[in-house]
Design a protein around this motif. Structure first.
Motif, PDB file in Angstrom:
ATOM      1  N   ASN A 133       0.692  -3.830  -2.760  1.00 31.33           N
ATOM      2  CA  ASN A 133      -0.038  -2.564  -2.638  1.00 31.33           C
ATOM      3  C   ASN A 133      -1.510  -2.811  -2.290  1.00 31.33           C
ATOM      4  OD1 ASN A 133      -0.281   0.225  -2.655  1.00 31.33           O
ATOM      5  ND2 ASN A 133      -0.758   0.304  -4.826  1.00 31.33           N
ATOM      6  N   CYS A 134      -1.738  -3.646  -1.291  1.00 35.24           N
ATOM      7  CA  CYS A 134      -3.106  -4.070  -0.967  1.00 35.24           C
ATOM      8  C   CYS A 134      -3.707  -3.333   0.231  1.00 35.24           C
ATOM      9  CB  CYS A 134      -3.122  -5.575  -0.711  1.00 35.24           C
ATOM     10  SG  CYS A 134      -2.102  -6.110   0.669  1.00 35.24           S
ATOM     11  N   GLN A 135      -3.035  -2.306   0.705  1.00 35.19           N
ATOM     12  CA  GLN A 135      -3.506  -1.596   1.893  1.00 35.19           C
ATOM     13  C   GLN A 135      -4.190  -0.287   1.521  1.00 35.19           C
ATOM     14  OE1 GLN A 135       0.102  -1.116   4.080  1.00 35.19           O
ATOM     15  NE2 GLN A 135       0.329  -3.287   4.471  1.00 35.19           N
ATOM     16  N   THR A 136      -5.162   0.092   2.335  1.00 33.53           N
ATOM     17  CA  THR A 136      -5.829   1.373   2.175  1.00 33.53           C
ATOM     18  C   THR A 136      -5.447   2.233   3.366  1.00 33.53           C
ATOM     19  OG1 THR A 136      -7.691   0.361   1.024  1.00 33.53           O
ATOM     20  CG2 THR A 136      -8.056   2.547   1.979  1.00 33.53           C
ATOM     21  N   HIS A 137      -4.960   3.433   3.064  1.00 35.12           N
ATOM     22  CA  HIS A 137      -4.577   4.399   4.092  1.00 35.12           C
ATOM     23  C   HIS A 137      -5.406   5.655   3.911  1.00 35.12           C
ATOM     24  CE1 HIS A 137      -1.114   1.716   4.065  1.00 35.12           C
ATOM     25  NE2 HIS A 137      -0.854   2.152   5.283  1.00 35.12           N
TER      26      HIS A 137
END
Length: 103
Positions: A91-95
């Motif tokens: 869960n290391c992504q920023t959207h």
């Protein structure tokens, strides 16, 4: 064009565009890259000092490579589908929603 978008069942949907990947959390597994139809990210290396650098198949990285991470390569390629977020084990992504991004 920005929303409102609808899914097949008629519910409202807003694209969520990939804007960055946390270099500390990312483990470089490549799952996000494999599901991305637009190839909006690339695998990069991280040295012992934490510096991120581009790698190629021809590079001999035995002495400088500490680990690998994914990096957003071309943000404008993202379709906002969210497939990368669904497969990321860390869960290391920023959207960011379509209403908050200049595409």
């Amino acid at each position: 064009m920005t929303g409102p978008f609808l899914t097949r069942d008629g519910s409202s949907w807003e694209p969520q565009y990939l804007t960055c990947i946390d270099a500390v959390t990312c483990i470089g597994c490549g799952r996000c890259f494999k599901v991305c139809s637009r190839q909006g990210m690339r695998l990069h290396g991280v040295d012992e000092l934490g510096e991120i650098f581009e790698v190629s198949e021809d590079d001999d990285l035995d002495d400088q490579l500490n680990r690998m991470i994914m990096v957003v390569d071309q943000p404008g390629r993202c379709l906002g589908c969210g497939a990368c977020a669904r497969v990321c084990p860390k869960n290391c992504q920023t959207h960011v929603g379509a209403s908050r991004v200049d595409h």
